[in-house]
Scaffold this active site. Structure first.
Site, PDB file in Angstrom:
ATOM      1  N   LYS A   3       0.838  -1.207   0.000  1.00  0.00           N
ATOM      2  CA  LYS A   3       0.000   0.000   0.000  1.00  0.00           C
ATOM      3  C   LYS A   3       0.872   1.256   0.000  1.00  0.00           C
ATOM      4  O   LYS A   3       1.794   1.369   0.833  1.00  0.00           O
ATOM      5  CB  LYS A   3      -0.855  -0.041   1.266  1.00  0.00           C
ATOM      6  CG  LYS A   3      -2.059   0.844   1.272  1.00  0.00           C
ATOM      7  CD  LYS A   3      -2.846   0.517   2.563  1.00  0.00           C
ATOM      8  CE  LYS A   3      -3.682   1.663   3.061  1.00  0.00           C
ATOM      9  NZ  LYS A   3      -4.762   2.084   2.227  1.00  0.00           N
ATOM     10  N   ASN A  30       1.415   1.691  -6.226  1.00  0.00           N
ATOM     11  CA  ASN A  30       0.965   2.944  -6.862  1.00  0.00           C
ATOM     12  C   ASN A  30       1.353   4.144  -6.010  1.00  0.00           C
ATOM     13  O   ASN A  30       0.514   4.926  -5.571  1.00  0.00           O
ATOM     14  CB  ASN A  30      -0.551   2.918  -7.050  1.00  0.00           C
ATOM     15  CG  ASN A  30      -0.964   2.218  -8.328  1.00  0.00           C
ATOM     16  OD1 ASN A  30      -0.217   2.157  -9.288  1.00  0.00           O
ATOM     17  ND2 ASN A  30      -2.168   1.674  -8.324  1.00  0.00           N
ATOM     18  N   GLY A  57      -1.731  -4.052 -14.604  1.00  0.00           N
ATOM     19  CA  GLY A  57      -2.236  -5.288 -15.189  1.00  0.00           C
ATOM     20  C   GLY A  57      -3.138  -6.067 -14.259  1.00  0.00           C
ATOM     21  O   GLY A  57      -3.722  -7.068 -14.657  1.00  0.00           O
ATOM     22  N   GLY A  58      -3.237  -5.631 -13.028  1.00  0.00           N
ATOM     23  CA  GLY A  58      -4.106  -6.332 -12.087  1.00  0.00           C
ATOM     24  C   GLY A  58      -3.646  -7.757 -11.841  1.00  0.00           C
ATOM     25  O   GLY A  58      -2.491  -8.112 -12.102  1.00  0.00           O
ATOM     26  N   HIS A 113      -0.984   6.883 -16.335  1.00  0.00           N
ATOM     27  CA  HIS A 113      -1.699   5.725 -16.881  1.00  0.00           C
ATOM     28  C   HIS A 113      -3.067   5.620 -16.195  1.00  0.00           C
ATOM     29  O   HIS A 113      -4.096   5.433 -16.842  1.00  0.00           O
ATOM     30  CB  HIS A 113      -0.857   4.466 -16.644  1.00  0.00           C
ATOM     31  CG  HIS A 113      -1.596   3.170 -16.834  1.00  0.00           C
ATOM     32  ND1 HIS A 113      -2.516   2.685 -15.923  1.00  0.00           N
ATOM     33  CD2 HIS A 113      -1.560   2.251 -17.830  1.00  0.00           C
ATOM     34  CE1 HIS A 113      -3.008   1.549 -16.347  1.00  0.00           C
ATOM     35  NE2 HIS A 113      -2.452   1.251 -17.506  1.00  0.00           N
ATOM     36  N   GLU A 117      -6.790   5.935 -17.455  1.00  0.00           N
ATOM     37  CA  GLU A 117      -7.704   4.821 -17.128  1.00  0.00           C
ATOM     38  C   GLU A 117      -9.046   5.363 -16.601  1.00  0.00           C
ATOM     39  O   GLU A 117     -10.119   4.919 -17.026  1.00  0.00           O
ATOM     40  CB  GLU A 117      -7.011   3.950 -16.078  1.00  0.00           C
ATOM     41  CG  GLU A 117      -7.796   2.808 -15.491  1.00  0.00           C
ATOM     42  CD  GLU A 117      -6.982   2.092 -14.400  1.00  0.00           C
ATOM     43  OE1 GLU A 117      -5.911   1.534 -14.716  1.00  0.00           O
ATOM     44  OE2 GLU A 117      -7.397   2.097 -13.213  1.00  0.00           O
ATOM     45  N   TYR A 118      -8.975   6.340 -15.707  1.00  0.00           N
ATOM     46  CA  TYR A 118     -10.203   6.941 -15.170  1.00  0.00           C
ATOM     47  C   TYR A 118     -11.040   7.516 -16.312  1.00  0.00           C
ATOM     48  O   TYR A 118     -12.258   7.354 -16.368  1.00  0.00           O
ATOM     49  CB  TYR A 118      -9.875   8.092 -14.208  1.00  0.00           C
ATOM     50  CG  TYR A 118      -9.592   7.717 -12.776  1.00  0.00           C
ATOM     51  CD1 TYR A 118      -8.726   6.680 -12.445  1.00  0.00           C
ATOM     52  CD2 TYR A 118     -10.172   8.435 -11.732  1.00  0.00           C
ATOM     53  CE1 TYR A 118      -8.449   6.380 -11.120  1.00  0.00           C
ATOM     54  CE2 TYR A 118      -9.901   8.135 -10.406  1.00  0.00           C
ATOM     55  CZ  TYR A 118      -9.028   7.114 -10.104  1.00  0.00           C
ATOM     56  OH  TYR A 118      -8.761   6.829  -8.800  1.00  0.00           O
ATOM     57  N   LYS A 188      -8.497   5.337  -5.345  1.00  0.00           N
ATOM     58  CA  LYS A 188      -7.429   5.266  -4.348  1.00  0.00           C
ATOM     59  C   LYS A 188      -6.440   6.417  -4.435  1.00  0.00           C
ATOM     60  O   LYS A 188      -5.520   6.493  -3.643  1.00  0.00           O
ATOM     61  CB  LYS A 188      -6.700   3.930  -4.472  1.00  0.00           C
ATOM     62  CG  LYS A 188      -7.575   2.743  -4.146  1.00  0.00           C
ATOM     63  CD  LYS A 188      -6.743   1.508  -3.874  1.00  0.00           C
ATOM     64  CE  LYS A 188      -7.594   0.261  -4.003  1.00  0.00           C
ATOM     65  NZ  LYS A 188      -7.846  -0.073  -5.443  1.00  0.00           N
ATOM     66  N   ARG A 373     -11.211  40.823 -13.697  1.00  0.00           N
ATOM     67  CA  ARG A 373     -10.133  40.775 -12.686  1.00  0.00           C
ATOM     68  C   ARG A 373      -9.535  42.163 -12.483  1.00  0.00           C
ATOM     69  O   ARG A 373      -9.195  42.579 -11.385  1.00  0.00           O
ATOM     70  CB  ARG A 373      -9.040  39.784 -13.109  1.00  0.00           C
ATOM     71  CG  ARG A 373      -9.482  38.323 -13.114  1.00  0.00           C
ATOM     72  CD  ARG A 373      -8.422  37.414 -13.705  1.00  0.00           C
ATOM     73  NE  ARG A 373      -7.245  37.329 -12.865  1.00  0.00           N
ATOM     74  CZ  ARG A 373      -6.019  37.678 -13.249  1.00  0.00           C
ATOM     75  NH1 ARG A 373      -5.818  38.154 -14.465  1.00  0.00           N
ATOM     76  NH2 ARG A 373      -5.015  37.568 -12.416  1.00  0.00           N
ATOM     77  N   HIS A 379      -5.883  43.639 -11.458  1.00  0.00           N
ATOM     78  CA  HIS A 379      -4.942  42.561 -11.810  1.00  0.00           C
ATOM     79  C   HIS A 379      -4.256  42.788 -13.157  1.00  0.00           C
ATOM     80  O   HIS A 379      -3.421  41.994 -13.544  1.00  0.00           O
ATOM     81  CB  HIS A 379      -5.683  41.210 -11.815  1.00  0.00           C
ATOM     82  CG  HIS A 379      -6.134  40.802 -10.453  1.00  0.00           C
ATOM     83  ND1 HIS A 379      -5.254  40.476  -9.452  1.00  0.00           N
ATOM     84  CD2 HIS A 379      -7.372  40.693  -9.904  1.00  0.00           C
ATOM     85  CE1 HIS A 379      -5.926  40.164  -8.352  1.00  0.00           C
ATOM     86  NE2 HIS A 379      -7.221  40.296  -8.598  1.00  0.00           N
TER      87      HIS A 379
HETATM   88  C1  6PG Z   1      -3.551  -1.161 -12.970  1.00  0.00           C
HETATM   89  C2  6PG Z   1      -4.614  -0.496 -12.154  1.00  0.00           C
HETATM   90  C3  6PG Z   1      -4.324  -0.651 -10.700  1.00  0.00           C
HETATM   91  C4  6PG Z   1      -5.487  -0.330  -9.797  1.00  0.00           C
HETATM   92  C5  6PG Z   1      -5.994   1.067  -9.956  1.00  0.00           C
HETATM   93  C6  6PG Z   1      -7.334   1.256  -9.359  1.00  0.00           C
HETATM   94  O1  6PG Z   1      -3.006  -0.462 -13.798  1.00  0.00           O
HETATM   95  O2  6PG Z   1      -3.302  -2.358 -12.787  1.00  0.00           O
HETATM   96  O3  6PG Z   1      -4.625   0.868 -12.471  1.00  0.00           O
HETATM   97  O4  6PG Z   1      -3.177   0.076 -10.392  1.00  0.00           O
HETATM   98  O5  6PG Z   1      -6.481  -1.240 -10.033  1.00  0.00           O
HETATM   99  O6  6PG Z   1      -5.094   1.898  -9.350  1.00  0.00           O
HETATM  100  O7  6PG Z   1      -7.422   2.576  -9.020  1.00  0.00           O
HETATM  101  P1  6PG Z   1      -8.657   3.197  -8.308  1.00  0.00           P
HETATM  102  O8  6PG Z   1      -8.923   2.350  -7.092  1.00  0.00           O
HETATM  103  O9  6PG Z   1      -8.209   4.571  -7.956  1.00  0.00           O
HETATM  104  O10 6PG Z   1      -9.760   3.139  -9.295  1.00  0.00           O
END
Ligand code: 6PG
Length: 401
Positions: A3, A30, A57-58, A113, A117-118, A188, A373, A379
């Site tokens: 963690k 991370n 990659g989980g 990355h 992903e988000y 996270k 402003r 400003h």
């Molecule tokens: C990855 C994922 C991994 C994790 C995410 C989830 O690349 O394998 O990104 O690192 O599953 O960080 O992130 P959240 O919990 O913030 O959605």
């Protein structure tokens, strides 16, 4: 891979008494990249090597090979290069691992990355919402659409898991599992950090930032439930042109995904300069082609654009990119228009479209912001016809009464 945060510092502290000069610690979690840079500097004083390694990659990646993004000194990397290359996922373009750069560069790239992903996850979830609410498609039908898209230009790991998700039935209720899952999206920190860095560096990443906010908003379930009962939504009665909507949605998602990646790439490039990471963006995109969560067919297109002109850190500067996006602009306008008629929030689609509109606009209304402003806070402003810094004596024209 533990963690991020205090646990990493505690672990380092417990390891250090057992280490000799030249030993190497690798953090594959991370971690927030400035923490990696700090830890590296502290350990360097003791002669201990340190690598901050982004790993994506989980659980499957752990078994079949992840995408690996190592940062730190080249010397430290070379000690473990063979090992990491063997562990990494493989594509036709080689193992998905490359030395990213100095200090926290590896963790920075993993953070980016995740920001991307988000954004991509947000886009797919909006497409789902539109199919569910406008076309009233069932989970099986949505699965079929996603599966079909996954055979085309939207081919990606996230699209693949999405079509699989919609196939699964909940054992308890016999309803689609996705329907039984509480609509509060967790996070996270990596997406939020990407947004924070975009603000810190002043590089717009509105689609990524919108995805973070959308997750935050989803958490206010109780408020949403209450408010939804107070509002009477005048929804359209029905929707007939299913095929048209699905094909336009596919194009709108391609547009959004392009914008998300282009924001991420621009941010990487500026951060690389600001933090002295010296990142090779084509290489980063190459190692994202396998193993990681954002692997997607589209990456080849970005590599092609960047390889044509390495200075094109903002992909929109490429003619190819502009025509790719302009081919899809009417689809995004169409889809966001329908979403509004149906009261469907589309943070990702809207922010991508507004980002693009802003980037292709010669004259934004920022002149008014500047003059406001100047009015309330002196400003100052620049003029379009003369160099220099100007201020208007607003009290002279509009004396306080
Ligand atoms: C990855 C994922 C991994 C994790 C995410 C989830 O690349 O394998 O990104 O690192 O599953 O960080 O992130 P959240 O919990 O913030 O959605």
């Amino acid at each position: 891979m533990i963690k991020p945060g205090k646990a990493v510092d505690d672990m380092i502290q417990s390891l250090v008494p057992h280490l000799n000069k030249g030993d190497l610690i690798m953090d594959g979690g991370n971690t927030y990249f400035p923490d990696t840079t700090r830890r590296m500097e502290e350990l360097e004083k003791k002669g201990i090597l340190y690598l901050g390694i982004g790993v994506s990659g989980g659980e499957l990646g752990a078994l079949q090979g992840p995408s690996i993004m190592p940062g730190g000194t080249k010397l430290a990397y070379e000690l473990v290069e063979d090992l990491l290359l063997k562990i990494a996922a493989k594509t036709a373009d080689g193992p998905c691992c490359t030395y990213i750069g100095n200090g926290g560069a590896g963790h920075f790239i993993k953070m980016l990355h995740n920001g991307i992903e988000y954004g991509l996850m947000q886009g797919i979830s909006e497409a789902y919402d539109i199919m569910r609410r406008v076309l009233k498609l069932s989970a099986d039908e949505i699965s079929e659409v996603f599966e079909d898209w996954n055979k085309g230009d939207l081919n990606s790991y996230l699209m693949e898991i999405s079509y699989k998700i919609f196939k699964l039935q909940d054992e308890k209720t016999k309803r689609p599992l996705v329907d039984m899952i509480l609509d509060k999206a967790g996070q996270k920190g990596t997406g939020k950090w990407t947004a924070q860095i975009s603000y810190e560096l002043g590089i717009p990443a509105s689609s990524i930032n919108a995805a973070v906010e959308s997750r935050q908003l989803s958490f206010f379930k109780e408020d949403r439930v209450e408010l939804s009962r107070k509002v009477n939504k005048d929804l359209p009665k029905g929707f007939s042109d299913r095929e048209k909507l699905i094909s336009q949605l596919e194009k709108a998602l391609l547009f959004t995904n392009f914008i998300i990646f282009s924001q991420g790439i621009w941010l990487i490039s500026e951060a690389s300069k600001a933090y002295g990471f010296d990142i090779n963006i084509s290489e980063v995109l190459r190692i994202w082609k396998g193993g990681c969560i954002i692997r997607a067919k589209m990456l080849d297109f970005f590599i092609e654009i960047i390889d044509e002109n390495k200075d094109n850190v903002n992909l929109l500067n490429s003619e190819k990119a502009l025509s790719y996006l302009m081919e899809k602009i009417n689809s995004v306008k169409y889809i966001t228009g329908i979403a509004k008629d149906y009261y469907i929030p589309t943070f990702g689609l809207n922010s991508s479209l507004d980002y693009f509109f802003s980037m292709i606009e010669e004259r934004l209304p920022a002149n008014l912001i500047q003059v406001q402003r100047d009015f309330f806070g002196a400003h100052t402003y620049n003029r379009i016809d003369e160099d220099g810094v100007f201020h208007t004596d607003w009290n002279h024209y509009f004396p306080l009464s």
